[in-house]
Design a protein around this motif. Structure first.
Motif, PDB file in Angstrom:
ATOM      1  N   MET A 193       0.794  -1.228   0.000  1.00  0.00           N
ATOM      2  CA  MET A 193       0.000   0.000   0.000  1.00  0.00           C
ATOM      3  C   MET A 193       0.826   1.278   0.000  1.00  0.00           C
ATOM      4  O   MET A 193       1.978   1.313   0.449  1.00  0.00           O
ATOM      5  CB  MET A 193      -0.969   0.013   1.163  1.00  0.00           C
ATOM      6  N   ALA A 194       0.182   2.324  -0.506  1.00  0.00           N
ATOM      7  CA  ALA A 194       0.802   3.648  -0.542  1.00  0.00           C
ATOM      8  C   ALA A 194       0.789   4.239   0.870  1.00  0.00           C
ATOM      9  O   ALA A 194       0.068   3.757   1.753  1.00  0.00           O
ATOM     10  CB  ALA A 194       0.022   4.547  -1.495  1.00  0.00           C
ATOM     11  N   ASP A 195       1.588   5.302   1.095  1.00  0.00           N
ATOM     12  CA  ASP A 195       1.705   5.891   2.427  1.00  0.00           C
ATOM     13  C   ASP A 195       0.374   6.374   2.994  1.00  0.00           C
ATOM     14  O   ASP A 195       0.075   6.155   4.163  1.00  0.00           O
ATOM     15  CB  ASP A 195       2.692   7.071   2.394  1.00  0.00           C
ATOM     16  N   ASN A 196      -0.425   7.037   2.171  1.00  0.00           N
ATOM     17  CA  ASN A 196      -1.681   7.574   2.703  1.00  0.00           C
ATOM     18  C   ASN A 196      -2.641   6.459   3.119  1.00  0.00           C
ATOM     19  O   ASN A 196      -3.335   6.549   4.123  1.00  0.00           O
ATOM     20  CB  ASN A 196      -2.345   8.536   1.704  1.00  0.00           C
ATOM     21  N   GLN A 197      -2.621   5.342   2.364  1.00  0.00           N
ATOM     22  CA  GLN A 197      -3.437   4.192   2.757  1.00  0.00           C
ATOM     23  C   GLN A 197      -2.931   3.633   4.075  1.00  0.00           C
ATOM     24  O   GLN A 197      -3.697   3.302   4.965  1.00  0.00           O
ATOM     25  CB  GLN A 197      -3.345   3.076   1.706  1.00  0.00           C
ATOM     26  N   LEU A 198      -1.614   3.540   4.195  1.00  0.00           N
ATOM     27  CA  LEU A 198      -1.027   2.975   5.404  1.00  0.00           C
ATOM     28  C   LEU A 198      -1.401   3.798   6.630  1.00  0.00           C
ATOM     29  O   LEU A 198      -1.710   3.255   7.689  1.00  0.00           O
ATOM     30  CB  LEU A 198       0.503   2.879   5.270  1.00  0.00           C
ATOM     31  N   ASN A 199      -1.411   5.123   6.474  1.00  0.00           N
ATOM     32  CA  ASN A 199      -1.770   5.987   7.600  1.00  0.00           C
ATOM     33  C   ASN A 199      -3.150   5.646   8.140  1.00  0.00           C
ATOM     34  O   ASN A 199      -3.346   5.501   9.347  1.00  0.00           O
ATOM     35  CB  ASN A 199      -1.760   7.459   7.170  1.00  0.00           C
ATOM     36  N   ASP A 200      -4.079   5.513   7.249  1.00  0.00           N
ATOM     37  CA  ASP A 200      -5.445   5.198   7.650  1.00  0.00           C
ATOM     38  C   ASP A 200      -5.496   3.853   8.369  1.00  0.00           C
ATOM     39  O   ASP A 200      -6.085   3.716   9.447  1.00  0.00           O
ATOM     40  CB  ASP A 200      -6.343   5.192   6.406  1.00  0.00           C
ATOM     41  N   VAL A 201      -4.843   2.857   7.792  1.00  0.00           N
ATOM     42  CA  VAL A 201      -4.859   1.525   8.379  1.00  0.00           C
ATOM     43  C   VAL A 201      -4.163   1.539   9.745  1.00  0.00           C
ATOM     44  O   VAL A 201      -4.614   0.899  10.697  1.00  0.00           O
ATOM     45  CB  VAL A 201      -4.159   0.503   7.442  1.00  0.00           C
TER      46      VAL A 201
ATOM     47  N   LEU B 175      -9.064  -6.079   9.104  1.00  0.00           N
ATOM     48  CA  LEU B 175      -8.848  -4.632   9.148  1.00  0.00           C
ATOM     49  C   LEU B 175      -8.726  -4.082   7.734  1.00  0.00           C
ATOM     50  O   LEU B 175      -9.270  -3.034   7.394  1.00  0.00           O
ATOM     51  CB  LEU B 175      -7.537  -4.369   9.910  1.00  0.00           C
ATOM     52  N   MET B 176      -8.003  -4.799   6.895  1.00  0.00           N
ATOM     53  CA  MET B 176      -7.831  -4.370   5.512  1.00  0.00           C
ATOM     54  C   MET B 176      -9.151  -4.424   4.762  1.00  0.00           C
ATOM     55  O   MET B 176      -9.400  -3.638   3.858  1.00  0.00           O
ATOM     56  CB  MET B 176      -6.812  -5.259   4.790  1.00  0.00           C
ATOM     57  N   ALA B 177      -9.995  -5.387   5.159  1.00  0.00           N
ATOM     58  CA  ALA B 177     -11.240  -5.596   4.426  1.00  0.00           C
ATOM     59  C   ALA B 177     -12.140  -4.383   4.487  1.00  0.00           C
ATOM     60  O   ALA B 177     -12.878  -4.098   3.553  1.00  0.00           O
ATOM     61  CB  ALA B 177     -11.973  -6.815   4.968  1.00  0.00           C
ATOM     62  N   ASP B 178     -12.118  -3.669   5.619  1.00  0.00           N
ATOM     63  CA  ASP B 178     -12.993  -2.496   5.649  1.00  0.00           C
ATOM     64  C   ASP B 178     -12.187  -1.203   5.748  1.00  0.00           C
ATOM     65  O   ASP B 178     -12.647  -0.218   6.302  1.00  0.00           O
ATOM     66  CB  ASP B 178     -14.051  -2.601   6.749  1.00  0.00           C
ATOM     67  N   SER B 179     -10.963  -1.231   5.206  1.00  0.00           N
ATOM     68  CA  SER B 179     -10.153  -0.019   5.285  1.00  0.00           C
ATOM     69  C   SER B 179     -10.770   1.109   4.477  1.00  0.00           C
ATOM     70  O   SER B 179     -10.480   2.274   4.691  1.00  0.00           O
ATOM     71  CB  SER B 179      -8.734  -0.301   4.806  1.00  0.00           C
ATOM     72  N   ALA B 180     -11.656   0.758   3.554  1.00  0.00           N
ATOM     73  CA  ALA B 180     -12.299   1.813   2.759  1.00  0.00           C
ATOM     74  C   ALA B 180     -13.563   2.330   3.435  1.00  0.00           C
ATOM     75  O   ALA B 180     -14.121   3.342   3.050  1.00  0.00           O
ATOM     76  CB  ALA B 180     -12.644   1.280   1.376  1.00  0.00           C
ATOM     77  N   ALA B 181     -14.018   1.607   4.483  1.00  0.00           N
ATOM     78  CA  ALA B 181     -15.323   1.921   5.067  1.00  0.00           C
ATOM     79  C   ALA B 181     -15.241   3.068   6.072  1.00  0.00           C
ATOM     80  O   ALA B 181     -14.290   3.158   6.844  1.00  0.00           O
ATOM     81  CB  ALA B 181     -15.882   0.680   5.757  1.00  0.00           C
ATOM     82  N   ASN B 182     -16.254   3.895   6.085  1.00  0.00           N
ATOM     83  CA  ASN B 182     -16.438   4.895   7.121  1.00  0.00           C
ATOM     84  C   ASN B 182     -15.234   5.839   7.290  1.00  0.00           C
ATOM     85  O   ASN B 182     -14.794   6.100   8.392  1.00  0.00           O
ATOM     86  CB  ASN B 182     -16.719   4.182   8.458  1.00  0.00           C
TER      87      ASN B 182
END
Lengths: 519, 519
Positions: free
Chosen positions: B349-357, B379-386
């Motif tokens: 994953m990219a840095d911004n994705q990693l921050n969220d996760v 955790l990865m499964a709903d990393s896009a959620a909410n």
């Protein structure tokens, strides 16, 4: 068996299926499944492995006593003690069978430390012993597919000479391909003296996804008994699925001119019931019995279905007993209507059972306007749970959960004494289960927790299944309620009740290290 | 293709799989699955049906742009408009393919109102058109198995002459048997002029439980492309499962001397990911990828496994990428450790994705002492959620439930504005969903609700999946939390966000009546 095209269906849901880690069934559930299998037209029911435990023995023995048309079979290893115990259990059946086996492949001979000739002697000896007790004796060569072909012919010949009436050729590791499966049966029929006087059986496992094709290939080559389980239940990737072989034979009679005695309209009810009692849900896209198996939704397909039902449908839902979901019952429905509806769904019951179900039906109808078939099936699934006679009973629950934390207050009756507890936890389920543990301390571990909505809509009942392990004993508990959390607690407590019963009946590690066995 | 024993793997998870009612994936999920398939070594990825919708077109086109080694294929009916649109979508791939089809059986000719000769003309015309656009053209005879054998030879010959480089022989209704499947391929190779210059493909459905055996039988007869999906995803009983054919070829090289280019150690991760994004759970006893597929628990088996691993294991868990579950991370683990662990699990994953996760990982670690691999996958499964950019966001929740009734208080942000509601209901989930509806009125219907614990133990995270339908559009939302009820609300709101995105992109009834198609 007079008709050479008749294929016997040997169901081992209660032995090879039930042996699957976590699929343990109660005594009553086994009796119920056996009765349903008998009514569906299963030719032989393998009811258990009598020497494995007292519970197995009693189940096989009670199923034998109540059997109607099916042959009742028990499993036994290649020794007198196993075989005698098996006979004790099956002998009261109208049509009993002793099933005995030994591992014949090089790897298995290594485990038992028997040379080829010693094993031949053992087989002759044990099959003769079994045949002296019972006219109907099945013998299995465990790991037959990986046994040297010449030696396989020798052991099969030995078993036939000693009196075996059915010879089973199991693919114990789920390793074979259709051509190989057929070749072995063909070879045995050609080479082994007396092969034409016995029934050959095929017993396949689905490790490579080919159990159904392998079983049918064996039949095409001359086998006349298929060993299988409802939903393909079984260890690892499971056994041949009964519903798949039976429906394939029905749909492709043009290429497979065989017949079974199965009433296919009873398949769906049995599938649901086995999924419930085993705690093994059926995936949406499971062949024949999956929730999506008869769904046609892509555009071109829908057109096709409308224009001509044969375009995409090779089977009708009604063939396996799927009827349209409709509003079955409401709060004004009476006892007679409930009994009749339940009978339609395959549940026959005595008056005292009906009373209990009726009370729970009324309670549900107070909360849920429309009661569907699925709701009644769920209601039946936990009709044994949380009754006044249980050791542990849930009396009252209040849970607070959400962003600011979780807390549960619980009142239970333990052996007739009311107790209460208040606990916080990581999530509402954790808080509740901690409260249960505070009231009734236990070392049992939660191995699996799952929830399914019974019907569509947000006010649906939820069915919760939990699988628990304690000292090597594994049980499944399930419960349904419109309140998911309440259903969770009931399922958990139901599982604890079962563990308690099991611990009184069986030794520790009963499930993990018992003398169970998978062909 | 130089090696005559190389079998091409054609994955259609994103087309035939995604078309399954309720399995709709988002754009980003499709890109991710395509990347994983490419990395696993899938030869051809069927990325979608470009003319079906704007969303399908964009997905195929974006997947084409990002492709590395895999051929990227799009589906099209037998007309210029479909084919042109398909070419528009796939042409940016390093290796594009146009796939076009028509139903050739009597039933399908009846639907399109084409006589035998008219259909021949249509095939010649459309395949020529496709071949003028693209060097790599696949042609399929829908319902080939139920097409008259002579006519099947004629249509295949026509497609080859018009320039098709791959000829696909689908068993559209999941009806064939291994012998029949092999016979048809053998017949075409013997009788059709030019058959030796094209690749024959097999595309099977699992309605009778034989898709894997049928596909492998076709390969034994000369087919060199298997069309399949991860987990066997697909309408009705689904398609041939990629993991089953690939592992069968690997395990039984003695009888099937073929090779694929698949890195089998990536199978398990892909299976988990597809189960998550499709909302189609894999049953415990599913071959290869089921939770129980590698469990050996019966006594005799356990002894065998201990004494000699080959006794019962024909595959090792590591072959498909199953590693021992261990404590992966704790609350003191840093960003670099998380990134490295996630990379091990197949998530780059990219840095911004990693921050969220990372933020969500820390929040979980505060509540749960031991973070397992499965927790990270959830955790990865709903990393896009909410996330803060969503139209609907859950801000705060408090729920009371249990024996005395259920009530939910909820605060949400809708398009940047905070709103709140308080509702009672039939169960805590119903109360919460009613509160969501009070804040954000919707006609969407809940079609499916299910909960799975991610790991063992009562403090496990729960993953909740909901499937919702509105105006014929079907979406799945999922979320994980140690609080089941909070996860339910997040999954529900996630699904509503998805429905909103879909309603802006596609016409009503997009999923139910689109021009989708299942070979």
């Amino acid at each position: 068996m007079t008709d050479p095209q008749r294929v016997l269906i040997f169901d081992t849901t209660l032995r090879d299926g039930e042996q699957s880690p976590g699929a343990t069934m109660t005594h009553d559930e086994k009796l119920e499944i056996a009765q349903l299998l008998d009514e569906m037209g299963v030719d032989i029911i393998e009811a258990g492995f009598p020497i494995a435990s007292e519970g197995d023995f009693e189940a096989v023995s009670d199923i034998a006593k109540r059997s109607k048309n099916s042959v009742i079979c028990g499993l036994s290893r290649a020794n007198y003690k196993d075989i005698d115990r098996c006979w004790e259990a099956v002998k009261l059946a109208a049509r009993p069978r002793i099933h005995t086996f030994i591992g014949t492949s090089p790897l298995h001979r290594g485990i038992t430390n028997l040379g080829q000739d010693e094993m031949i002697e053992r087989i002759a000896d044990t099959v003769t012993h079994a045949r002296n007790l019972c006219e109907d004796v099945q013998w299995s060569a465990m790991d037959a597919i990986r046994t040297e072909r010449d030696y396989l012919c020798r052991v099969v010949e030995t078993a036939i000479k000693a009196g075996a009436t059915t010879i089973n050729i199991p693919d114990t590791v789920g390793y074979t391909l259709p051509e190989e499966s057929a070749d072995i049966i063909r070879m045995l029929l050609e080479k082994v003296p007396g092969a034409d006087e016995v029934i050959f059986a095929t017993h396949c496992h689905n490790d490579l996804g080919m159990a159904t094709a392998n079983a049918l290939a064996a039949v095409s080559a001359g086998a006349r008994q298929i060993e299988c389980t409802i939903n393909g239940l079984g260890e690892r990737a499971g056994n041949t699925a009964l519903e798949e072989v039976v429906m394939a034979i029905k749909v492709r009679r043009d290429l497979m001119p065989f017949e079974t005695r199965i009433d296919t309209t009873k398949i769906m009810n049995l599938s649901r019931r086995v999924a419930q009692v085993s705690g093994f849900p059926v995936q949406f896209n499971k062949a024949i019995v999956g929730k999506n198996a008869f769904l046609h939704e892509s555009g071109i397909h829908q057109d096709g279905v409308l224009k001509n039902v044969e375009t995409f449908e090779i089977m009708r839902p009604a063939d396996i007993g799927i009827t349209e979901t409709n509003i079955a019952m409401g709060k004004h429905s009476g006892r007679a209507a409930l009994r009749s509806k339940l009978a339609d769904l395959g549940f026959e019951m005595a008056d005292n059972q009906l009373n209990d179900v009726f009370v729970r039906f009324k309670a549900l109808a107070d909360r849920k306007k429309e009661i569907y078939d699925e709701d009644l099936i769920a209601l039946m699934a936990d009709s044994a749970a949380n009754t006044d006679t249980d050791y542990l009973q849930v009396k009252w629950l209040r849970v607070v959960c959400g962003s600011d934390g979780q807390e549960a207050e619980l009142k239970m009756v333990v052996d007739g004494v009311e107790k209460s507890a208040k606990c916080s936890g990581d999530g509402p389920v954790d808080a509740c289960f901690k409260a249960v543990k505070q009231i009734y301390p236990t070392e049992a571990k939660l191995k699996l927790y799952q929830v399914h909505a019974v019907t569509e809509g947000t006010d649906a009942q939820a069915t919760v299944s939990v699988r628990m392990e304690e000292a090597g004993r594994i049980v499944t508990g399930s419960a349904s309620d419109t309140d998911t959390i309440l259903a969770s607690v009931k399922a958990y407590v139901g599982a604890l009740n079962r563990l308690r019963v099991r611990s009184q009946k069986t030794a520790p590690d009963a499930d993990l290290k018992s003398v169970s066995y998978k062909l």
